[in-house]
Design an enzyme around this catalytic site. Structure first.
Site, PDB file in Angstrom:
ATOM      1  N   HIS A   1       9.677  -4.879  -3.206  1.00 46.12           N
ATOM      2  CA  HIS A   1       9.942  -4.176  -4.463  1.00 46.12           C
ATOM      3  C   HIS A   1      10.003  -2.686  -4.201  1.00 46.12           C
ATOM      4  O   HIS A   1       9.698  -2.213  -3.117  1.00 46.12           O
ATOM      5  CB  HIS A   1       8.906  -4.520  -5.538  1.00 46.12           C
ATOM      6  CG  HIS A   1       7.529  -3.993  -5.287  1.00 46.12           C
ATOM      7  ND1 HIS A   1       7.116  -2.776  -5.733  1.00 46.12           N
ATOM      8  CD2 HIS A   1       6.474  -4.542  -4.646  1.00 46.12           C
ATOM      9  CE1 HIS A   1       5.848  -2.586  -5.382  1.00 46.12           C
ATOM     10  NE2 HIS A   1       5.442  -3.645  -4.712  1.00 46.12           N
TER      11      HIS A   1
ATOM     12  N   GLY B   1       0.815  -1.206   0.000  1.00 44.47           N
ATOM     13  CA  GLY B   1       0.000   0.000   0.000  1.00 44.47           C
ATOM     14  C   GLY B   1       0.848   1.254   0.000  1.00 44.47           C
ATOM     15  O   GLY B   1       1.975   1.261  -0.496  1.00 44.47           O
TER      16      GLY B   1
ATOM     17  N   SER C   1       5.404  -5.814  -0.589  1.00 43.43           N
ATOM     18  CA  SER C   1       5.695  -4.392  -0.647  1.00 43.43           C
ATOM     19  C   SER C   1       5.815  -3.801   0.759  1.00 43.43           C
ATOM     20  O   SER C   1       6.649  -4.222   1.547  1.00 43.43           O
ATOM     21  CB  SER C   1       4.625  -3.694  -1.491  1.00 43.43           C
ATOM     22  OG  SER C   1       4.956  -2.356  -1.744  1.00 43.43           O
ATOM     23  N   MET C   2       4.960  -2.831   1.139  1.00 48.05           N
ATOM     24  CA  MET C   2       5.035  -2.238   2.476  1.00 48.05           C
ATOM     25  C   MET C   2       4.639  -3.248   3.547  1.00 48.05           C
ATOM     26  O   MET C   2       5.026  -3.116   4.701  1.00 48.05           O
ATOM     27  CB  MET C   2       4.165  -0.984   2.576  1.00 48.05           C
ATOM     28  CG  MET C   2       4.707   0.211   1.811  1.00 48.05           C
ATOM     29  SD  MET C   2       6.460   0.565   2.087  1.00 48.05           S
ATOM     30  CE  MET C   2       6.444   1.172   3.762  1.00 48.05           C
TER      31      MET C   2
ATOM     32  N   ASP D   1      10.086  -7.022  -8.731  1.00 44.60           N
ATOM     33  CA  ASP D   1       9.387  -7.785  -7.702  1.00 44.60           C
ATOM     34  C   ASP D   1      10.190  -9.035  -7.386  1.00 44.60           C
ATOM     35  O   ASP D   1      10.601  -9.756  -8.292  1.00 44.60           O
ATOM     36  CB  ASP D   1       7.984  -8.187  -8.176  1.00 44.60           C
ATOM     37  CG  ASP D   1       7.049  -6.996  -8.265  1.00 44.60           C
ATOM     38  OD1 ASP D   1       7.421  -5.923  -7.765  1.00 44.60           O
ATOM     39  OD2 ASP D   1       5.952  -7.140  -8.826  1.00 44.60           O
TER      40      ASP D   1
END
Length: 199
Positions: free
Chosen positions: A125, A72, A101-102, A175
């Site tokens: 990523h 996000g 991700s986050m 990624d």
């Protein structure tokens, strides 16, 4: 048909009768927090508020943050990470499902030696930006800010995983999907729970 949030009985200290509260509020009272969606300002503020409340209530009892998130907003994720570092109790992180991700950034932000993954995927990523739709000057300024954020995130990953900056930087160019075992070897988590069950 959605079942809604289940209610469970909870007796407040000093009260004779139990009251019905939703299951998440009951679990929060046990210091069990959940990030089970995309990170935005609202969910970040809710998690931060709960962590600050629990920090003020008892600084000797650890917190447990269960992560199943596709990632996000970068700034919202960084604010949750900062709150985890600010509170006095250790924050254990547990990956249940996906920490992308986050989500993986917050997972890695748990107390070192107390970060756990169940046998599912973790991904890291580079942070994305929305500067494609703006004017040229705005695009340059946003690209510079995104670059600063990327550098900040890269340094935190390097610190939390023990990997050199150049490896983190290289891996954030694309990624990178990691199994729970690979995430442990990479340093995002410290332990894979139920390791023998997954084979």
């Amino acid at each position: 048909m959605p079942i809604g949030v289940p209610k469970v009985p909870f007796r407040l200290p000093g009260e004779e009768d139990a009251v019905w509260v939703d299951v998440y509020n009951r679990l929060y009272r046990e210091r069990l927090l959940f990030l089970g969606q995309q990170i935005d300002d609202e969910i970040a503020n809710q998690l931060i508020g709960i962590m600050m409340y629990l920090n003020g209530e008892d600084q000797d009892k650890d917190m447990y943050l269960y992560v199943n998130s596709p990632g996000g907003a970068v700034l919202a994720g960084i604010s949750v990470y900062d709150a985890m570092q600010f509170v006095v109790p250790d924050v254990h992180t547990v990956c249940m499902g996906l920490a992308a991700s986050m989500g993986s950034f917050i997972l890695a932000g748990g107390e070192i030696t107390r970060r756990i993954a169940l046998p599912h995927a973790v991904m890291i990523h580079q942070p994305a930006s929305s500067y494609y739709d703006g004017q040229a000057g705005e695009c340059v300024m946003e690209a510079e800010e995104a670059s600063k954020l990327r550098d900040c995130i890269t340094k935190v990953y390097a610190q939390r995983t023990g990997k050199p900056l150049w490896i983190i930087s290289e891996d954030m160019e694309r990624d990178v999907f990691l199994s729970a075992e690979e995430a442990r070897d990479y340093g995002v988590v410290d332990l894979v729970a139920l390791e023998n069950v997954s084979h």
